[in-house]
Design a protein around this motif. Structure first.
Motif, PDB file in Angstrom:
ATOM      1  N   GLU A  32       8.688   1.252   0.411  1.00 18.07           N
ATOM      2  CA  GLU A  32       9.219   2.181  -0.577  1.00 18.07           C
ATOM      3  C   GLU A  32      10.735   2.046  -0.706  1.00 18.07           C
ATOM      4  O   GLU A  32      11.290   2.245  -1.788  1.00 18.07           O
ATOM      5  N   ASN A  33      11.412   1.699   0.387  1.00 17.66           N
ATOM      6  CA  ASN A  33      12.870   1.572   0.358  1.00 17.66           C
ATOM      7  C   ASN A  33      13.336   0.275  -0.283  1.00 17.66           C
ATOM      8  O   ASN A  33      14.324   0.252  -1.010  1.00 17.66           O
ATOM      9  N   TYR A  34      12.629  -0.851  -0.001  1.00 16.01           N
ATOM     10  CA  TYR A  34      13.117  -2.172  -0.381  1.00 16.01           C
ATOM     11  C   TYR A  34      12.289  -2.861  -1.470  1.00 16.01           C
ATOM     12  O   TYR A  34      12.784  -3.780  -2.111  1.00 16.01           O
ATOM     13  N   TYR A  35      11.053  -2.445  -1.664  1.00 13.40           N
ATOM     14  CA  TYR A  35      10.168  -3.177  -2.575  1.00 13.40           C
ATOM     15  C   TYR A  35       9.506  -2.244  -3.581  1.00 13.40           C
ATOM     16  O   TYR A  35       8.315  -2.365  -3.877  1.00 13.40           O
ATOM     17  N   GLY A  36      10.295  -1.305  -4.096  1.00 10.68           N
ATOM     18  CA  GLY A  36       9.748  -0.382  -5.085  1.00 10.68           C
ATOM     19  C   GLY A  36       9.346  -1.070  -6.372  1.00 10.68           C
ATOM     20  O   GLY A  36       8.296  -0.753  -6.967  1.00 10.68           O
ATOM     21  N   GLU A  37      10.136  -2.057  -6.837  1.00  7.25           N
ATOM     22  CA  GLU A  37       9.791  -2.771  -8.072  1.00  7.25           C
ATOM     23  C   GLU A  37       8.530  -3.589  -7.904  1.00  7.25           C
ATOM     24  O   GLU A  37       7.720  -3.706  -8.835  1.00  7.25           O
ATOM     25  N   HIS A  38       8.329  -4.167  -6.727  1.00 14.29           N
ATOM     26  CA  HIS A  38       7.113  -4.936  -6.479  1.00 14.29           C
ATOM     27  C   HIS A  38       5.883  -4.038  -6.487  1.00 14.29           C
ATOM     28  O   HIS A  38       4.816  -4.426  -6.991  1.00 14.29           O
ATOM     29  N   LEU A  39       6.019  -2.837  -5.948  1.00 11.45           N
ATOM     30  CA  LEU A  39       4.891  -1.904  -5.961  1.00 11.45           C
ATOM     31  C   LEU A  39       4.539  -1.492  -7.388  1.00 11.45           C
ATOM     32  O   LEU A  39       3.348  -1.383  -7.742  1.00 11.45           O
ATOM     33  N   GLU A  40       5.550  -1.263  -8.219  1.00  9.62           N
ATOM     34  CA  GLU A  40       5.277  -0.924  -9.616  1.00  9.62           C
ATOM     35  C   GLU A  40       4.616  -2.087 -10.347  1.00  9.62           C
ATOM     36  O   GLU A  40       3.732  -1.883 -11.194  1.00  9.62           O
ATOM     37  N   ALA A  41       5.015  -3.328 -10.021  1.00  6.48           N
ATOM     38  CA  ALA A  41       4.384  -4.489 -10.658  1.00  6.48           C
ATOM     39  C   ALA A  41       2.916  -4.605 -10.256  1.00  6.48           C
ATOM     40  O   ALA A  41       2.073  -5.011 -11.069  1.00  6.48           O
ATOM     41  N   LEU A  42       2.596  -4.244  -9.015  1.00 17.68           N
ATOM     42  CA  LEU A  42       1.195  -4.262  -8.593  1.00 17.68           C
ATOM     43  C   LEU A  42       0.379  -3.208  -9.333  1.00 17.68           C
ATOM     44  O   LEU A  42      -0.778  -3.439  -9.709  1.00 17.68           O
ATOM     45  N   LEU A  43       0.969  -2.051  -9.558  1.00 12.25           N
ATOM     46  CA  LEU A  43       0.227  -0.967 -10.212  1.00 12.25           C
ATOM     47  C   LEU A  43      -0.114  -1.285 -11.662  1.00 12.25           C
ATOM     48  O   LEU A  43      -1.159  -0.871 -12.166  1.00 12.25           O
ATOM     49  N   VAL A  44       0.756  -2.001 -12.343  1.00  9.73           N
ATOM     50  CA  VAL A  44       0.526  -2.298 -13.764  1.00  9.73           C
ATOM     51  C   VAL A  44      -0.227  -3.607 -13.962  1.00  9.73           C
ATOM     52  O   VAL A  44      -0.471  -4.017 -15.103  1.00  9.73           O
ATOM     53  N   ALA A  45      -0.602  -4.309 -12.876  1.00 10.60           N
ATOM     54  CA  ALA A  45      -1.376  -5.551 -13.015  1.00 10.60           C
ATOM     55  C   ALA A  45      -2.728  -5.248 -13.637  1.00 10.60           C
ATOM     56  O   ALA A  45      -3.277  -4.145 -13.504  1.00 10.60           O
ATOM     57  N   ASP A  46      -3.296  -6.253 -14.319  1.00 13.74           N
ATOM     58  CA  ASP A  46      -4.494  -6.032 -15.124  1.00 13.74           C
ATOM     59  C   ASP A  46      -5.776  -6.012 -14.304  1.00 13.74           C
ATOM     60  O   ASP A  46      -6.549  -5.061 -14.354  1.00 13.74           O
ATOM     61  N   ASP A  47      -6.027  -7.099 -13.541  1.00 18.55           N
ATOM     62  CA  ASP A  47      -7.327  -7.290 -12.894  1.00 18.55           C
ATOM     63  C   ASP A  47      -7.364  -6.564 -11.554  1.00 18.55           C
ATOM     64  O   ASP A  47      -6.652  -6.942 -10.621  1.00 18.55           O
ATOM     65  N   PRO A  48      -8.197  -5.523 -11.391  1.00 17.70           N
ATOM     66  CA  PRO A  48      -8.240  -4.816 -10.107  1.00 17.70           C
ATOM     67  C   PRO A  48      -8.990  -5.589  -9.024  1.00 17.70           C
ATOM     68  O   PRO A  48      -8.832  -5.298  -7.835  1.00 17.70           O
ATOM     69  N   GLY A 103      -2.550   3.258 -17.403  1.00 20.98           N
ATOM     70  CA  GLY A 103      -2.454   1.814 -17.212  1.00 20.98           C
ATOM     71  C   GLY A 103      -2.135   1.409 -15.799  1.00 20.98           C
ATOM     72  O   GLY A 103      -2.192   0.224 -15.465  1.00 20.98           O
ATOM     73  N   MET A 104      -1.799   2.362 -14.927  1.00 20.09           N
ATOM     74  CA  MET A 104      -1.518   2.068 -13.532  1.00 20.09           C
ATOM     75  C   MET A 104      -2.741   2.352 -12.673  1.00 20.09           C
ATOM     76  O   MET A 104      -3.455   3.331 -12.911  1.00 20.09           O
ATOM     77  N   ALA A 105      -2.974   1.488 -11.701  1.00 22.32           N
ATOM     78  CA  ALA A 105      -4.092   1.676 -10.777  1.00 22.32           C
ATOM     79  C   ALA A 105      -3.748   0.990  -9.466  1.00 22.32           C
ATOM     80  O   ALA A 105      -3.083  -0.051  -9.436  1.00 22.32           O
ATOM     81  N   VAL A 106      -4.207   1.582  -8.380  1.00 18.16           N
ATOM     82  CA  VAL A 106      -3.963   1.018  -7.056  1.00 18.16           C
ATOM     83  C   VAL A 106      -4.831  -0.212  -6.862  1.00 18.16           C
ATOM     84  O   VAL A 106      -6.044  -0.178  -7.095  1.00 18.16           O
ATOM     85  N   LYS A 107      -4.226  -1.310  -6.451  1.00 16.56           N
ATOM     86  CA  LYS A 107      -4.945  -2.562  -6.200  1.00 16.56           C
ATOM     87  C   LYS A 107      -5.337  -2.604  -4.730  1.00 16.56           C
ATOM     88  O   LYS A 107      -4.496  -2.472  -3.838  1.00 16.56           O
ATOM     89  N   GLU A 108      -6.635  -2.789  -4.495  1.00 13.69           N
ATOM     90  CA  GLU A 108      -7.146  -2.767  -3.127  1.00 13.69           C
ATOM     91  C   GLU A 108      -6.886  -4.073  -2.381  1.00 13.69           C
ATOM     92  O   GLU A 108      -6.667  -4.078  -1.178  1.00 13.69           O
ATOM     93  N   HIS A 109      -6.931  -5.194  -3.101  1.00 15.94           N
ATOM     94  CA  HIS A 109      -6.828  -6.499  -2.440  1.00 15.94           C
ATOM     95  C   HIS A 109      -5.385  -7.007  -2.537  1.00 15.94           C
ATOM     96  O   HIS A 109      -5.048  -7.855  -3.367  1.00 15.94           O
ATOM     97  N   VAL A 110      -4.519  -6.482  -1.708  1.00 12.06           N
ATOM     98  CA  VAL A 110      -3.118  -6.889  -1.659  1.00 12.06           C
ATOM     99  C   VAL A 110      -2.810  -7.339  -0.235  1.00 12.06           C
ATOM    100  O   VAL A 110      -3.200  -6.672   0.737  1.00 12.06           O
ATOM    101  N   HIS A 111      -2.119  -8.470  -0.112  1.00 14.69           N
ATOM    102  CA  HIS A 111      -1.830  -9.051   1.198  1.00 14.69           C
ATOM    103  C   HIS A 111      -0.327  -9.225   1.362  1.00 14.69           C
ATOM    104  O   HIS A 111       0.369  -9.671   0.445  1.00 14.69           O
ATOM    105  N   VAL A 112       0.156  -8.879   2.534  1.00 11.59           N
ATOM    106  CA  VAL A 112       1.577  -9.032   2.864  1.00 11.59           C
ATOM    107  C   VAL A 112       1.827 -10.471   3.288  1.00 11.59           C
ATOM    108  O   VAL A 112       1.161 -10.990   4.191  1.00 11.59           O
TER     109      VAL A 112
END
Length: 593
Positions: A32-48, A103-112
């Motif tokens: 949340e501190n360093y990668y807020g833009e990346h989290l928003e990009a994941l939420l607006v991605a199309d394919d869940p 248009g935002m949704a939590v993506k379950e398959h995300v890997h660090v």
């Protein structure tokens, strides 16, 4: 983004369950501190249902939470799965902050994915070689560098499957085990807790249940030849790519892979011992052409280069000859050959027109000469100067050894790269070029001109890159006859000779004065007797390391263009060669006279 939240590391004496929650919470705050833009990009991605990655800079994470980052090195398998859960939690917090925007949704398959660029893991002193990986490294976070020599097919494997007990109808899920070859190991008794465990019953998979699957690919990487000593055999290791990492690299590419080491039992065979095989589970992959550290030219070296040319501003050819004199110093004279070797290593400029047609920038060099004229010395020295080189001989290399071969491993066909593919982006040195079998010579025509390699073997149809410079050396057939065409003297076909941009012929004219000069030079080299001019600073700076850095610097920084005068000279020379009846009129003949 506002004020950053403090990342609290869990205490060492915390219970296991509480500690796991603290790990997730700590990494969630870091995201949340360093990668807020990346989290928003994941939420607006199309394919869940797609697998996504979030690249985390390890150096940044180490600076934000040193205890958690150090624990990640010791327990990567556990913490990486918890960090994936933390990404999902952080997505939920970000989604609530945007008040469930449409248009935002939590993506379950995300890997660090841990990017170790700029951290201690990337330093050659701390990065282990593939040949030095041992059992003590199992379960640790490692970074290995190597060349991809084999790529397997992408498979779909089950991550878990739901089973049902045949007696008490209890349903449970079983995950695949990597150390058993990604197979499912069923329990011996029913894991039901409500009833007395049912022993000796068969478990059946539940039909219609949703099973968790993942993409799976195995590749093999090998140690770089430049990191090995004389006589050392390059070691290799199998790397497992999962989910979004699958099918991201090709054979011949040099990569730096970060992940964890684990052991897998080999398939048992009758009357054979069951051994463990070390595999590397990749977490992050970075290609060599994406590494800024590949060009190891310090600012101090660049200043030395500029000062050198400043001293020879009025006499640039004298400065050029000073550099050439330090290329392959064990060979006396032959400045034309040394100039050709230097220009071949530096290369030209690649052009791609509007239609997509690519004109190669790499040039190919062929040395034809009598025995004892120093051809192999030039070949070995050029291999040392190049940042990436492969040396082979035409007599010991088949078409598969030069290009690519199909091998069968575990019932599946895989592509294994040859010399031209492994030298992609570097130099391929081929000694005894005329010893290549006639049936195998046709396979390198496309690799030298189009710089691609079309493969259709064992049902595997693909195209690989061979953007390499070919440096060939060959002896003439018998005594070289200048009156005969080059094809007759070398037994090489015209189409193959036309692939070489520069062909130099070295003749031994048996001149007594020249033999005296050469013998004196060889004796002075062996006795370490230097000329008085060698004490000049302009000579001292051009050692092997400086020459390598200078060639790399010129290759990457300068993009020369053709002047109108040079265009007219080349055009006139081309027309002259077309009108000439002699097929090898453009060949340089260099003699010892």
């Amino acid at each position: 983004m506002g004020k950053k939240k403090e990342i609290v590391s869990p205490p060492d004496d915390s219970p296991a369950g509480v500690a796991d929650e603290e790990y997730i919470r700590g990494f969630q705050l870091f995201l949340e501190n360093y990668y807020g833009e990346h989290l928003e990009a994941l939420l607006v991605a199309d394919d869940p249902a797609r697998h996504y990655s979030i690249d985390v800079e390890y150096a940044e994470f180490l600076d934000a939470s040193p205890p958690l980052a150090n624990l990640l090195y010791l327990q990567p398998e556990k913490l990486l799965s918890l960090f994936d859960e933390a990404v999902r939690e952080a997505q939920g917090v970000t989604l609530m902050a945007h008040k469930q925007r449409q248009g935002m949704a939590v993506k379950e398959h995300v890997h660090v994915r841990l990017n170790v660029h700029g951290s201690a893991f990337e330093c050659p002193e701390t990065r282990p070689n593939i040949g030095r990986v041992r059992v003590r490294d199992v379960g640790r976070l490692l970074t290995l560098k190597g060349t991809v020599i084999r790529t397997g097919a992408v498979k779909i494997l089950e991550g878990e499957q739901e089973y049902e007990c045949g007696k008490c109808k209890f349903r449970f899920k079983v995950e695949t085990m990597a150390d058993l070859g990604n197979t499912i190991q069923l329990p011996s008794i029913c894991p039901s807790e409500k009833h007395k465990p049912c022993a000796g019953n068969k478990f059946k998979p539940v039909e219609g249940s949703t099973s968790v699957c993942r993409d799976y690919q195995e590749i093999k990487i090998q140690e770089s030849m430049q990191t090995l000593g004389m006589g050392s055999i390059p070691r290799s290791i199998v790397v497992v790519l999962e989910n979004d990492l699958a099918d991201t690299v090709k054979a011949g590419e040099e990569i730096m892979v970060t992940g964890l080491l684990f052991a897998k039992w080999r398939t048992p065979a009758p009357d054979a011992r069951c051994d463990l095989e070390l595999l590397f589970l990749a977490n992050h992959i970075r290609k060599a052409n994406e590494m800024k550290t590949a060009v190891n030219v310090s600012p101090h070296m660049i200043e030395q280069f500029k000062d050198f040319w400043q001293r020879f501003a009025d006499t640039p050819f004298k400065g050029r000859n000073t550099i050439l004199q330090n290329i392959c110093p064990q060979v006396y004279g032959l400045f034309t050959v040394k100039l050709a070797v230097a220009l071949t290593l530096i290369g030209g400029v690649q052009h791609v027109d509007a239609s997509g047609t690519r004109v190669r920038g790499e040039s190919h060099l062929l040395l034809v000469g009598d025995p004892g004229t120093g051809k192999s010395q030039f070949l070995k020295y050029a291999a040392k100067l190049s940042h990436r080189s492969i040396m082979t001989t035409g007599l010991g290399s088949t078409s598969a050894g030069l290009t690519v071969t199909a091998v069968k491993d575990g019932g599946d066909w895989m592509l294994e790269a040859g010399a031209l593919v492994l030298a992609d982006g570097g130099l391929c040195c081929i000694d005894e070029f005329d010893s290549i079998r006639e049936a195998d010579r046709a396979t390198i025509h496309e690799a030298m001109e189009q710089q691609t390699l079309s493969v259709a073997k064992a049902g595997l149809v693909t195209t690989l890159n061979t953007r390499t410079t070919v440096f060939g050396v060959t002896n003439p057939k018998g005594h070289y006859d200048p009156a005969q065409p080059l094809t007759v003297n070398t037994t090489l076909s015209g189409p193959l000779l036309s692939r070489f941009d520069v062909v130099l012929v070295l003749l031994d004219t048996k001149n007594a004065d020249w033999d005296k000069i050469v013998s004196s030079h060889i004796l002075s080299e062996h006795s370490k007797v230097d000329d008085s001019d060698s004490s000049n600073d302009s000579y001292d700076i051009w050692n092997m390391a400086m020459l390598r850095s200078y060639i790399r610097y010129v290759r990457d920084e300068f993009k020369p263009s053709l002047t109108p005068e040079a265009s007219r000279v080349i055009s006139s020379y081309y027309q002259l060669q077309r009108r000439s009846a002699v097929s090898n009129a453009g060949t340089f003949l260099l003699g010892y006279s």
